[in-house]
Write a protein that holds these residues in place. Structure first.
Motif, PDB file in Angstrom:
ATOM      1  N   LEU A 108       0.831  -1.204   0.000  1.00  0.00           N
ATOM      2  CA  LEU A 108       0.000   0.000   0.000  1.00  0.00           C
ATOM      3  C   LEU A 108       0.866   1.255   0.000  1.00  0.00           C
ATOM      4  O   LEU A 108       0.508   2.266  -0.619  1.00  0.00           O
ATOM      5  CB  LEU A 108      -0.935  -0.004   1.212  1.00  0.00           C
ATOM      6  N   VAL A 109       2.016   1.201   0.685  1.00  0.00           N
ATOM      7  CA  VAL A 109       2.950   2.334   0.661  1.00  0.00           C
ATOM      8  C   VAL A 109       3.484   2.546  -0.752  1.00  0.00           C
ATOM      9  O   VAL A 109       3.615   3.694  -1.212  1.00  0.00           O
ATOM     10  CB  VAL A 109       4.101   2.104   1.662  1.00  0.00           C
ATOM     11  N   LEU A 111       1.882   1.833  -3.504  1.00  0.00           N
ATOM     12  CA  LEU A 111       0.768   2.447  -4.228  1.00  0.00           C
ATOM     13  C   LEU A 111       0.635   3.924  -3.863  1.00  0.00           C
ATOM     14  O   LEU A 111       0.479   4.784  -4.746  1.00  0.00           O
ATOM     15  CB  LEU A 111      -0.529   1.698  -3.890  1.00  0.00           C
ATOM     16  N   GLY A 112       0.717   4.235  -2.572  1.00  0.00           N
ATOM     17  CA  GLY A 112       0.594   5.619  -2.125  1.00  0.00           C
ATOM     18  C   GLY A 112       1.717   6.496  -2.643  1.00  0.00           C
ATOM     19  O   GLY A 112       1.492   7.654  -3.032  1.00  0.00           O
ATOM     20  N   ALA A 113       2.937   5.960  -2.683  1.00  0.00           N
ATOM     21  CA  ALA A 113       4.071   6.733  -3.186  1.00  0.00           C
ATOM     22  C   ALA A 113       3.911   7.026  -4.670  1.00  0.00           C
ATOM     23  O   ALA A 113       4.286   8.099  -5.157  1.00  0.00           O
ATOM     24  CB  ALA A 113       5.371   5.979  -2.934  1.00  0.00           C
ATOM     25  N   LEU A 115       0.984   7.348  -6.243  1.00  0.00           N
ATOM     26  CA  LEU A 115      -0.108   8.297  -6.430  1.00  0.00           C
ATOM     27  C   LEU A 115       0.220   9.683  -5.870  1.00  0.00           C
ATOM     28  O   LEU A 115      -0.112  10.708  -6.481  1.00  0.00           O
ATOM     29  CB  LEU A 115      -1.379   7.758  -5.767  1.00  0.00           C
ATOM     30  N   ALA A 116       0.878   9.721  -4.694  1.00  0.00           N
ATOM     31  CA  ALA A 116       1.113  11.003  -4.029  1.00  0.00           C
ATOM     32  C   ALA A 116       2.397  11.690  -4.475  1.00  0.00           C
ATOM     33  O   ALA A 116       2.442  12.920  -4.586  1.00  0.00           O
ATOM     34  CB  ALA A 116       1.141  10.790  -2.512  1.00  0.00           C
ATOM     35  N   ILE A 159      -4.442   1.393   6.166  1.00  0.00           N
ATOM     36  CA  ILE A 159      -4.496   2.651   5.412  1.00  0.00           C
ATOM     37  C   ILE A 159      -3.879   3.782   6.229  1.00  0.00           C
ATOM     38  O   ILE A 159      -3.077   4.578   5.714  1.00  0.00           O
ATOM     39  CB  ILE A 159      -5.959   2.983   5.040  1.00  0.00           C
ATOM     40  N   ALA A 162      -0.151   3.415   6.315  1.00  0.00           N
ATOM     41  CA  ALA A 162       0.464   3.859   5.065  1.00  0.00           C
ATOM     42  C   ALA A 162       0.619   5.376   5.063  1.00  0.00           C
ATOM     43  O   ALA A 162       1.657   5.905   4.636  1.00  0.00           O
ATOM     44  CB  ALA A 162      -0.378   3.397   3.877  1.00  0.00           C
ATOM     45  N   LEU A 163      -0.408   6.081   5.554  1.00  0.00           N
ATOM     46  CA  LEU A 163      -0.305   7.541   5.687  1.00  0.00           C
ATOM     47  C   LEU A 163       0.856   7.901   6.603  1.00  0.00           C
ATOM     48  O   LEU A 163       1.652   8.809   6.300  1.00  0.00           O
ATOM     49  CB  LEU A 163      -1.608   8.101   6.244  1.00  0.00           C
ATOM     50  N   LEU A 166       4.232   7.237   4.717  1.00  0.00           N
ATOM     51  CA  LEU A 166       4.458   8.196   3.640  1.00  0.00           C
ATOM     52  C   LEU A 166       4.793   9.571   4.202  1.00  0.00           C
ATOM     53  O   LEU A 166       5.666  10.276   3.683  1.00  0.00           O
ATOM     54  CB  LEU A 166       3.228   8.273   2.733  1.00  0.00           C
TER      55      LEU A 166
END
Length: 303
Positions: A108-109, A111-113, A115-116, A159, A162-163, A166
């Motif tokens: 998920l990290v 994926l987040g990296a 996207l963000a 979730i 992951a925040l 990040l």
């Protein structure tokens, strides 16, 4: 015979995952005696005392205005949200199940990296991410007879974690990590105090419960320090996969302490998640872009 840096780092990571998993088992045992708001408060008081002493000794204390820095604030929000949802789940789920769901965090990290932060992610890692989430669905089994609604809290916790991870990457280097840990623990402990009344109020804890929570605080701090030493001693690509030992510890403790025996679907889903994560680590090492490997992979315990 002298151990290689990677082997020493791997041993540190093994100790860290054991410490965090034993802490989870203690929390699950104590949650039968008190609500999780009280668990957050009591364990947090012990943790604050330990971390404050360590931070003062190392000269890591800074102004509380540090909380106003956006990445620090986001990290604290992630930790608080992750802790609340994690403790809500751990009281009603087998240790192995919640540990297996947490293993999707590095994916998920990644994926987040992407996207963000616009981190480049190739099609192979996208497939690994998708496969990992399929593994999570196999464990959670939404709509099936074996579905447990508290699995949703475990997913929410991932979730928030992951925040947290990040946001941690964006914290200025001049802010000591130990002070960020101190701020996080104070905030999580305060949240536990605020939630105490809505969750049923204060229950006088037994001496054994206090002793267990004090031990839990020490174990989390040991785990936190061992993770730091692991990542500083060995290569991330060599050390990070040993985080998956947490799943083995959780299965062992779940069986010995609570009599939980993982079913075939849980083992299948966990295997898919672990294999997907290991493949993501491999691809990152090959491409020299350690995104998932650089994630904390830690449960949200206020540290």
């Amino acid at each position: 015979m002298a151990l290689s840096p990677n082997l020493r780092g791997s041993l540190f990571m093994a100790v860290a995952t054991a410490g965090f998993t034993i802490n989870d088992a203690i929390t699950k045992v104590v949650s039968s005696e008190m609500n999780f708001g009280q668990v957050m408060l009591v364990r947090g008081v012990f943790a604050i005392a330990l971390i404050a002493a360590l931070a003062l000794h190392q000269g890591a204390m800074r102004s509380f205005r540090t909380l106003l820095i956006k990445p620090v604030a986001l990290r604290v929000i992630g930790e608080v949200g992750g802790t609340v949802s994690y403790l809500a789940a751990i009281s009603h789920l087998p240790l192995a199940n919640i540990s297996a769901i947490l293993q999707a965090l590095p994916l998920l990290v990644t994926l987040g990296a992407a996207l963000a932060f616009g981190e480049p992610v190739g099609w192979r890692r996208w497939l690994a991410i998708i496969a990992g989430f399929v593994g999570v669905l196999i464990i959670v089994r939404p709509g099936a007879e074996g579905f447990n609604q508290f699995s949703l809290f475990a997913l929410i916790s991932v979730i928030f974690c992951a925040l947290r991870d990040l946001a941690t990457r964006q914290i200025p280097a001049q802010i000591p990590s130990l002070f960020v840990t101190f701020l996080t623990t104070v905030t999580v402990t305060t949240t536990g105090a605020v939630m105490l009344v809505p969750l049923g109020g204060w229950t006088p804890p037994s001496v054994s419960a206090l002793g267990l929570l004090a031990m839990a605080a020490v174990l989390v701090l040991i785990g936190y320090q061992c993770v730091i030493m692991a990542l500083r001693t060995g290569d991330i690509s060599a050390v990070a996969p040993f985080r998956y030992l947490a799943l083995l510890w959780a299965m062992l403790l779940g069986y010995l302490v609570f009599g939980d025996v993982p079913d075939a679907m849980m083992i299948l889903g966990a295997s898919i998640i672990v294999l997907s994560g290991l493949y993501a680590f491999y691809r990152e090492h090959k491409r020299k872009r350690p995104v998932a490997a650089g994630a904390s992979g830690l449960p949200p315990d206020g540290l």
